[in-house]
Design an enzyme around this catalytic site. Structure first.
Site, short mmCIF file in Angstrom:
data_model
loop_
_atom_site.label_atom_id
_atom_site.label_comp_id
_atom_site.label_asym_id
_atom_site.label_seq_id
_atom_site.Cartn_x
_atom_site.Cartn_y
_atom_site.Cartn_z
N ALA A 1 3.32 -14.90 -8.35
CA ALA A 1 2.28 -15.54 -7.54
C ALA A 1 1.17 -16.02 -8.47
CB ALA A 1 1.75 -14.56 -6.50
N SER A 2 0.19 -16.65 -7.88
CA SER A 2 -0.91 -17.19 -8.69
C SER A 2 -1.74 -16.09 -9.32
CB SER A 2 -1.79 -18.09 -7.82
OG SER A 2 -2.23 -17.38 -6.68
N ALA B 1 -0.56 -12.56 -9.43
CA ALA B 1 0.18 -11.38 -9.88
C ALA B 1 1.68 -11.68 -9.89
CB ALA B 1 -0.11 -10.20 -8.96
N GLN B 2 2.44 -10.73 -10.41
CA GLN B 2 3.90 -10.78 -10.32
C GLN B 2 4.41 -9.37 -10.08
OE1 GLN B 2 4.34 -12.80 -14.16
NE2 GLN B 2 5.49 -11.03 -14.92
N LYS C 1 3.35 -4.12 -8.86
CA LYS C 1 2.60 -5.38 -8.79
C LYS C 1 1.57 -5.38 -9.92
CE LYS C 1 -0.11 -8.14 -5.48
NZ LYS C 1 -0.66 -8.18 -4.10
N ASP D 1 -2.50 -12.35 6.42
CA ASP D 1 -1.48 -13.19 5.79
C ASP D 1 -0.07 -12.75 6.21
OD1 ASP D 1 -0.61 -15.27 4.21
OD2 ASP D 1 -0.60 -14.12 2.37
#
Length: 551
Positions: free
Chosen positions: A120-121, A123-124, A139, A274
């Site tokens: 993601a923008s 984190a990964q 994460k 979300d």
């Protein structure tokens, strides 16, 4: 990249898209294009925003929840911003984990997958196995992200301030309030300790729903930048095969999910903001696991009451009550047209409440109300746009589970239980005790305060203070006017005097003119320039009036 270079890149983006609908008012009832696909301007705006980096990807995602700021084609384009980015190299991720946990990675994890399962923008996520054999997902925040985000937010703040010097669009649409809201949201999302607390909180809130759960955090291996949690095994809601739907009835699960989110909004006041289909995992036993609880918003009790009142008015088809409740929740600008807004909301409620109205959407209805409010000069509360966008995402999940499921039916059937739960919560002993103490203070102090008021009226000492007519401000304004008139008269007198002296022959000359006349001309010119600069720089336009009813 230096701060100056970053500011230049952002300024270039704004200059390129200066004609964007974000910076110009638009009309809700404007004719839409015949083709449903977004225009080239919206798509290019989204791509350029994404190229500016993680902070602006989040800006785009948040703008996609603001139909009062952008028209539908931009909302659609920004809504497709995906949390997919190029992964960081494993060495930097490994260094981040070891720095945060304070120990080598091989001492914590028996296995650790170097290739992330999601990027993601911000984190990964990597799969891993603890020394105890427990399977987890880790994460990890991208290195140096917090500093970059803070610098970007500072640049955006400066640009919004600069925009205020040449346009009132920022004041009209509340850019500063929006930026502050965005700053709080991003800072919360960057703190994984808060997300871990959200996981624990929602695990408790969902304990009455057997088919819903969230991953449990592993606190021993969780910090502000590293979150270790249980691994969620299953398939994404968007990947459910059609053959599974023929074998298993997904409607009860979809209805349970809707009820849980409605309880979140109106009873508990904690909203998972979300819930898009990518954040829902279907397990082998047909239950749902909710992921990514970094964006959780709190809705105050009074705002919850107003939201519930608004929903009840809409469901009952009472357009005037819905408009009145919305006005009470929002902030009325000076240009607010109440009669037009009430009329438009009445039409909208009438269309929504029509039986068998195909394609109606609760989330879209709330966002349409926000649009009409923006057009009529009513700034909506941020909670309302958030609820609207959450409902839209939730409807996408419900359709992915069962295309025939109706969220409106769940809402109408569950409202009675929500009202009952809200009533029971208001009967809580501690809350009743607080109300009783307030009532006791009111009864005890009322005779004394009434006596003071009557005595003040009898002695003719009653005064009403109005900020807009404050004496100090009036005197200051009159003095400023008098000073400028005096300076202008002096400058004019010097020019007239200099013109008369010009015809007198004298030995003292400068550049072939009488020295005294030339000096008087120069002094008058300097005084005039000072007056102009003072007027442009010192005078301030009164801020537009914005009234918000106390909730």
């Amino acid at each position: 990249m230096s701060e100056a270079a970053r500011l230049t890149a952002i300024s270039a983006f704004l200059l390129k898209h200066r004609g964007c609908a974000l910076f110009h008012p638009y009309t809700v009832d404007a004719p839409e294009p015949s083709t449903p696909s977004p225009g080239a301007g919206a798509e290019e705006f989204t791509k350029d925003l994404e190229a500016l980096g993680p902070t602006f990807v989040k800006v785009g995602q948040m703008l996609s929840t603001r139909p009062d700021l952008l028209p539908p084609d931009y909302i659609a384009a920004l809504g497709r911003l995906q949390d997919k980015a190029l992964p960081c190299d494993f060495e930097s991720i490994k260094t981040m984990i070891e720095t945060e946990l304070g120990t080598p990675i091989h001492k914590v994890f028996e296995e650790f997958e170097p290739i992330p399962i999601g990027t993601a923008s911000f984190a990964q996520v990597h799969l891993a196995r603890l020394r105890s054999g427990r399977e987890v997902a880790v994460k990890v925040q991208r290195p140096n992200l917090a500093g970059q985000v803070e610098a970007d937010l500072l640049s955006i703040s400066r640009l919004i301030s600069s925009l205020g010097l040449v346009s009132n669009v920022g004041t009209r649409l509340g850019f500063n309030d929006w930026l502050e809201e965005f700053r709080i949201t991003v800072n919360d999302e960057l703190d994984y300790l808060k997300e871990a607390h959200n996981l624990d909180t929602f695990k408790e809130l969902l304990k009455d729903y057997d088919q819903l759960s969230v991953p449990a955090p592993v606190w021993d291996y969780t910090t502000r930048r590293v979150l270790t949690m249980e691994r969620a095994k299953g398939i994404r809601v968007t990947d459910i095969p059609d053959v599974l739907r023929t074998e298993v009835d997904m409607r009860p699960l979809a209805e349970t999910l809707c009820k849980a989110y409605l309880d979140q909004m109106f009873v508990h006041g904690l909203l998972h903001a979300d819930p898009h289909p990518g954040n829902m995992v279907l397990t082998s036993d047909q239950s749902l696991i909710l992921l990514d609880l970094g964006m959780v918003e709190y809705v105050a009790p009074r705002m919850r009451d107003q939201l519930l009142k608004l929903v009840l008015a809409v469901v009952d088809g009472r357009g005037e009550l819905a408009a009145e409740t919305f006005i009470h929740m929002g902030t009325r600008l000076e240009s607010f047209d109440e009669s037009k807004f009430t009329r438009e909301v009445g039409r909208l409620v009438a269309r929504f409440s029509t039986p068998n109205k195909g394609g109606s959407s609760e989330g879209n209805f709330l966002l349409m109300m926000v649009k009409h409010g923006a057009e009529c000069g009513l700034r909506p509360p941020p909670e309302l746009t958030l609820v609207g966008k959450t409902l839209l995402n939730l409807e996408a999940v419900v359709r992915a589970l069962d295309p025939a499921a109706s969220m409106r039916d769940v809402l109408q059937n569950h409202l009675q239980q929500i009202v009952r739960a809200r009533t029971m919560s208001s009967l809580d002993f501690s809350r009743m005790a607080t109300d009783m103490l307030d009532l006791h203070d009111l009864v005890r102090e009322s005779p004394r305060r009434l006596s003071v008021l009557l005595r003040t009226l009898a002695d003719n000492r009653f005064r009403v203070h109005i900020d807009g007519l404050e004496e100090a401000h009036l005197i200051e304004g009159i003095q400023k006017i008098a000073n400028r008139i005096t300076a202008g008269v002096i400058a004019a007198a010097m020019i007239v005097g200099a013109a008369l002296i010009m015809s007198i022959r004298t030995e003292h000359q400068l550049f072939g003119y009488p020295a005294l006349a030339l000096v008087m001309f120069l002094l008058a010119a300097a005084l005039g320039v000072c007056l102009v600069i003072s007027s442009l720089h010192g005078d301030r336009t009164a801020k537009p009036k914005a009234d918000r009813d106390p909730l």
